[in-house]
Design an enzyme around this catalytic site. Structure first.
Site, PDB file in Angstrom:
ATOM      1  N   HIS A 114     -40.922  91.998 118.334  1.00 18.70           N
ATOM      2  CA  HIS A 114     -41.861  91.169 117.334  1.00 18.70           C
ATOM      3  C   HIS A 114     -42.923  90.298 117.657  1.00 18.70           C
ATOM      4  O   HIS A 114     -44.492  89.710 117.541  1.00 18.70           O
ATOM      5  CB  HIS A 114     -41.109  90.256 116.528  1.00 18.70           C
ATOM      6  CG  HIS A 114     -40.527  89.020 117.167  1.00 18.70           C
ATOM      7  ND1 HIS A 114     -38.843  88.673 117.448  1.00 18.70           N
ATOM      8  CD2 HIS A 114     -41.171  88.444 117.218  1.00 18.70           C
ATOM      9  CE1 HIS A 114     -39.153  87.577 118.046  1.00 18.70           C
ATOM     10  NE2 HIS A 114     -40.524  87.491 117.759  1.00 18.70           N
TER      11      HIS A 114
ATOM     12  N   ASP B  38     -33.914  94.365 107.326  1.00 19.13           N
ATOM     13  CA  ASP B  38     -33.062  95.637 107.017  1.00 19.13           C
ATOM     14  C   ASP B  38     -32.135  95.841 108.337  1.00 19.13           C
ATOM     15  O   ASP B  38     -32.178  95.371 109.571  1.00 19.13           O
ATOM     16  CB  ASP B  38     -33.719  96.498 106.645  1.00 19.13           C
ATOM     17  CG  ASP B  38     -33.339  97.780 105.770  1.00 19.13           C
ATOM     18  OD1 ASP B  38     -33.724  98.396 105.624  1.00 19.13           O
ATOM     19  OD2 ASP B  38     -31.907  97.775 106.198  1.00 19.13           O
TER      20      ASP B  38
ATOM     21  N   SER C 190     -38.652  82.956 121.520  1.00 16.30           N
ATOM     22  CA  SER C 190     -38.719  84.804 121.219  1.00 16.30           C
ATOM     23  C   SER C 190     -38.828  85.081 122.354  1.00 16.30           C
ATOM     24  O   SER C 190     -39.839  84.916 122.733  1.00 16.30           O
ATOM     25  CB  SER C 190     -39.239  84.964 120.597  1.00 16.30           C
ATOM     26  OG  SER C 190     -38.575  84.528 119.156  1.00 16.30           O
TER      27      SER C 190
END
Length: 372
Positions: A164, A229, A305
């Site tokens: 991401h 998901d 992250s």
């Protein structure tokens, strides 16, 4: 039926062989790692690079949600592990892969966030100061991405990070084409020259030295999915630098079950955005896990992250202690636990399949990726 049989073989290959319970040292287990090989590569249209970089991923799907998800089919697994490769000139390709289980005969296989804080009670993070720490292993393996995230050196020219940080699941983020990786270096006092450092001209601050990224690999499981998901399971990417970095790096390894981690804890260091210019180290207990994810409450802020999650265990073959990266810190989750909101920070586990894929990206030869 053939696909189902292959999937069963695949899941069996992912089982680890744990050391004897009488062995007092936390020991790296041996895994039978499958083989993932490219089958075909297609040229894609150049991306637009129009997504905003997100320094964290928020998802309401927690451990129970992921555990209740049905196992993917063999064809789905192949699709998730196929990948896109972005080059520095802006060109883009998509590579389909095949998954194989080799015989071992004759071979010993080796919801809505209320806050962005991600801090749990007392802030247990440690800022790492001083070149004697920052420039030494394992802290020296942490690098900063120009998109604002963290990465970890895993080879002479490769950096592991979160997907991401360069792709939002639909499009590549702004700056991904000219992505750079920053290495902390001593910043000398005015008038000092880097070649001759005397006691009177010792470095007093640190600065980043940047290296351009040559190409980036992102699994289609992230591109096709989303953080609510299946996508969270594939939130990882590998960056190849244009030149070697010349630092000691940390090897990747298959993630053992949480119960077998030393003290049940994990460690990682990152560039949290609430402490600009500081490398921040932390460790904490694993609270829960799925096959693909580790749930923990390590204090962290956006910017961390992409940090490599690692542990230190005994390497029986080499008779020494060894640190390995077993996951990639992804982001923050609010989870409905029996009607009560509970928040976790989540790391993507390096499973045998992901190990085989990342290792092949690094080495380009599956024979070098048989032991996880």
């Amino acid at each position: 039926m053939a696909g189902l049989s292959t999937l069963i073989l695949l899941l069996c290959a992912a089982k680890d062989v744990m050391p004897s319970s009488s062995h007092w040292k936390p020991t790296w287990p041996s895994y039978r790692v499958p083989v993932i090989l490219p089958q075909s590569t297609l040229n894609l249209d150049k991306p637009q690079f129009d997504a905003e970089a997100r320094l964290e991923v928020v998802s309401p799907c927690g451990p129970a949600c992921h555990k209740s998800s049905p196992l993917p089919t063999y064809e789905e697994v192949k699709n998730y592990l196929s990948y896109e490769t972005l080059y520095a000139n802006g060109s883009l390709t998509e590579t389909e892969v095949g998954i194989y289980i080799l015989s071992n005969s004759g071979d010993e296989s080796r919801g809505k966030s209320r806050t962005k804080r991600q801090i749990y009670g007392y802030d247990s993070r440690f800022s790492i100061f001083g070149k004697d720490f920052l420039l030494n292993y394992p802290f020296s393996t942490s690098v900063k991405l120009s998109t604002g995230c963290t990465g970890t050196l895993v080879a002479e020219k490769h950096v592991l990070t979160a997907a991401h940080c360069i792709h939002d699941g639909k499009s590549y983020v702004k700056g991904a084409q000219k992505l750079r990786v920053g290495f902390l270096k001593p910043k000398l006092k005015d008038g000092s020259k880097g070649a001759n450092i005397t006691n009177s001209a010792m470095p007093e601050k640190m600065k980043f030295q940047w290296i351009r990224v040559k190409r980036t690999h992102v699994p289609k499981g992230w591109i096709k999915g989303n953080a609510n998901d299946i996508g969270m399971d594939y939130d990882y990417a590998l960056l190849e630098l244009k030149k070697p970095h010349k630092r000691k790096f940390m090897k990747i390894g298959v993630s053992p079950p949480a119960r077998n981690l030393p003290g049940g804890r994990i460690h990682f260091s990152g560039y949290d955005n609430d402490r600009p210019g500081n490398l921040v180290y932390r460790f904490c207990d694993v609270k829960d896990e799925t096959y693909d994810l580790l749930y923990q409450q390590c204090d962290a802020q956006p910017g961390a992250s992409g940090s490599g999650v690692y542990v230190r265990m005994w390497k029986r073959q080499n008779h020494k202690w060894e640190r390995k990266i077993i996951g990639i810190f992804s982001g923050h989750q609010w989870v409905d636990m029996n009607g009560t909101p509970q928040d976790f920070n989540v790391a993507v586990r390096i499973t045998p399949l992901k190990y085989a894929q990342i290792c092949y990206w690094i080495k380009g030869n599956y024979l070098d990726c048989r032991e996880g």
